[in-house]
Motif scaffolding. Sequence first.
Motif, PDB file in Angstrom:
ATOM      1  N   PRO A 161       0.800  -1.238   0.000  1.00 58.19           N
ATOM      2  CA  PRO A 161       0.000   0.000   0.000  1.00 58.19           C
ATOM      3  C   PRO A 161       0.825   1.278   0.000  1.00 58.19           C
ATOM      4  O   PRO A 161       0.260   2.369  -0.050  1.00 58.19           O
ATOM      5  CB  PRO A 161      -0.821  -0.121   1.299  1.00 58.19           C
ATOM      6  N   GLY A 162       2.130   1.147   0.083  1.00 54.82           N
ATOM      7  CA  GLY A 162       2.986   2.318  -0.014  1.00 54.82           C
ATOM      8  C   GLY A 162       3.211   3.019   1.310  1.00 54.82           C
ATOM      9  O   GLY A 162       2.991   2.464   2.381  1.00 54.82           O
ATOM     10  N   ALA A 163       3.635   4.258   1.213  1.00 58.55           N
ATOM     11  CA  ALA A 163       4.001   5.041   2.391  1.00 58.55           C
ATOM     12  C   ALA A 163       3.846   6.508   2.051  1.00 58.55           C
ATOM     13  O   ALA A 163       3.506   6.874   0.923  1.00 58.55           O
ATOM     14  CB  ALA A 163       5.447   4.733   2.797  1.00 58.55           C
ATOM     15  N   PRO A 202      -1.162  -8.795 -10.369  1.00 56.72           N
ATOM     16  CA  PRO A 202      -1.559  -9.526  -9.163  1.00 56.72           C
ATOM     17  C   PRO A 202      -0.850  -9.001  -7.923  1.00 56.72           C
ATOM     18  O   PRO A 202       0.364  -8.780  -7.932  1.00 56.72           O
ATOM     19  CB  PRO A 202      -1.129 -10.967  -9.470  1.00 56.72           C
ATOM     20  N   GLY A 203      -1.615  -8.774  -6.876  1.00 57.21           N
ATOM     21  CA  GLY A 203      -1.034  -8.356  -5.605  1.00 57.21           C
ATOM     22  C   GLY A 203      -0.868  -6.863  -5.434  1.00 57.21           C
ATOM     23  O   GLY A 203      -0.492  -6.415  -4.348  1.00 57.21           O
ATOM     24  N   GLU A 204      -1.138  -6.065  -6.489  1.00 61.87           N
ATOM     25  CA  GLU A 204      -0.982  -4.621  -6.337  1.00 61.87           C
ATOM     26  C   GLU A 204      -2.021  -4.077  -5.362  1.00 61.87           C
ATOM     27  O   GLU A 204      -3.208  -4.350  -5.474  1.00 61.87           O
ATOM     28  CB  GLU A 204      -1.134  -3.898  -7.677  1.00 61.87           C
ATOM     29  N   GLN A 205      -1.548  -3.300  -4.409  1.00 58.41           N
ATOM     30  CA  GLN A 205      -2.424  -2.680  -3.429  1.00 58.41           C
ATOM     31  C   GLN A 205      -2.511  -1.179  -3.692  1.00 58.41           C
ATOM     32  O   GLN A 205      -1.689  -0.610  -4.406  1.00 58.41           O
ATOM     33  CB  GLN A 205      -1.925  -2.972  -2.018  1.00 58.41           C
ATOM     34  N   LEU A 206      -3.493  -0.572  -3.065  1.00 57.95           N
ATOM     35  CA  LEU A 206      -3.843   0.803  -3.391  1.00 57.95           C
ATOM     36  C   LEU A 206      -3.236   1.794  -2.410  1.00 57.95           C
ATOM     37  O   LEU A 206      -3.381   1.647  -1.198  1.00 57.95           O
ATOM     38  CB  LEU A 206      -5.362   0.953  -3.382  1.00 57.95           C
ATOM     39  N   LEU A 218       1.399   6.715  -0.923  1.00 58.49           N
ATOM     40  CA  LEU A 218       1.798   6.616  -2.328  1.00 58.49           C
ATOM     41  C   LEU A 218       2.565   5.320  -2.541  1.00 58.49           C
ATOM     42  O   LEU A 218       3.403   4.944  -1.716  1.00 58.49           O
ATOM     43  CB  LEU A 218       2.680   7.808  -2.702  1.00 58.49           C
ATOM     44  N   THR A 219       2.283   4.629  -3.645  1.00 55.06           N
ATOM     45  CA  THR A 219       3.010   3.407  -3.957  1.00 55.06           C
ATOM     46  C   THR A 219       4.098   3.696  -4.988  1.00 55.06           C
ATOM     47  O   THR A 219       3.996   4.660  -5.759  1.00 55.06           O
ATOM     48  CB  THR A 219       2.070   2.324  -4.524  1.00 55.06           C
TER      49      THR A 219
END
Length: 444
Positions: A172-174, A251-255, A282-283
């Motif tokens: 999901p990023g940071a 596959p597996g990408e998060q928002l 932000l990813t």
Amino acid sequence: MKVLRFWSLGVALAGFAGSNAGAAGLDVQHPLHHARTSESHLTETHAGAHHAATGAARRTTPSASAKSAPLSAGSVHAATTHSRAHIATGSGLHPTVRHAALSTRRHYYERFTASSFAKGDQFADDVTTGEDPVVRQAAIDALGDMNGTAVVIDPSNGRILAMVNQKLALSPGAEPCSTIKITVAMAELAEGLVTAETPVRLDGFRMNMTQALAKSNNLYFEELGRELGFDRVRHYANQFGLGELAGYNIPGEQLGVYPNEELPAKEGGVGRMCSFGQGVSLTPLQLGAYVAALANGGTLYYLQHPTTIADALEFAPKVKRTLDIARYLPDIEQGMAGAVQFGTARRLHAEFSQLPVFGKTGTCSDNGTRFGWFASFSQTPGGGGLVTVFFLEGGRPTFGPRAAELTGAFYKNLWDRNYFAGRGGQDSAFAHAVFESGKPGLGQ
């Protein structure tokens, strides 16, 4: 070659670093709002665009029947409190933004609990079939044992050439830290608030956008963020891909999430959101897609990550929407070139100077973990540049300039392998290597 003209920028602007270097890291809090309308339109939404719905964040969903969507945020800002700052005509050709007195925060020693170095093989679970093996190895060698990820994108079509440490890249990023400044800068230019040369009066000195991007000055972007107002800042962020999935069926990408509401005033409000992305998630893929649009002149592609040989050989680009930003790119590029030549990313220039690289660093922390970002694009005389995002997590050794240094090592690795000389025939060379080797996997 549209951007090589900026590569001598450091000579002209390096002298600015001395007197104002200390201001680059300051955070300020002061209320300021300014209403402004614009008639410009910056996006054309492509019909039938793939999207993923979510209730967690405001998503930009292209309609199959809509031909265009306004990037200008005048329509969403019908009523705003008039700003205490104002744009007044100065003695030069450009207006000067003036503002009220600033208050600075007290700096303190932060204790980090996360490790900057990977434990075990952080690349072991990556799916690498379909990636460019030369690009992937160059990224792995550059990252070394630093805890982080590297994503390399072809800006001409949105293809992910390599994604190292995919678990982190697809997370999901940071907080984007100061990389958020390149989205805010584009919004400022699109709204006609400033140009690259407009001097903005800050706390005892003046600074323009080129200098502010190069030195990553928080005061500048807090000031202009308040001028824009939250509604317009969010509008542009959504159009640039923040708050929506960057990939097409990855596959597996998060928002990563862009908030629907402004930060409370006690936490810095929209100014703090614009200076280092406080409250934003932000990813690496979202940042990479936006920088690819900067590199290619305004096409925001869905990123695609081929996972089979057939996917790689039959790759077809998918356009999410077109951003009408070409007229503003020279202003953004000046600041990103300055960052590499004499600003916060100068470690990259010390590592690699054979080709022009334009980038933006970011450093911030959360709950004992420090984040180090660097996003960039390169250009070659014959075309075929790359977009890179290096994202690091850890403790005190982790920070944006370090990510920039690793990016320099990555470019140098490719240069030493003569990668850029054969960039135009990359796909055919990749296919030949796969089928001649008899190893269709080329990794796991």
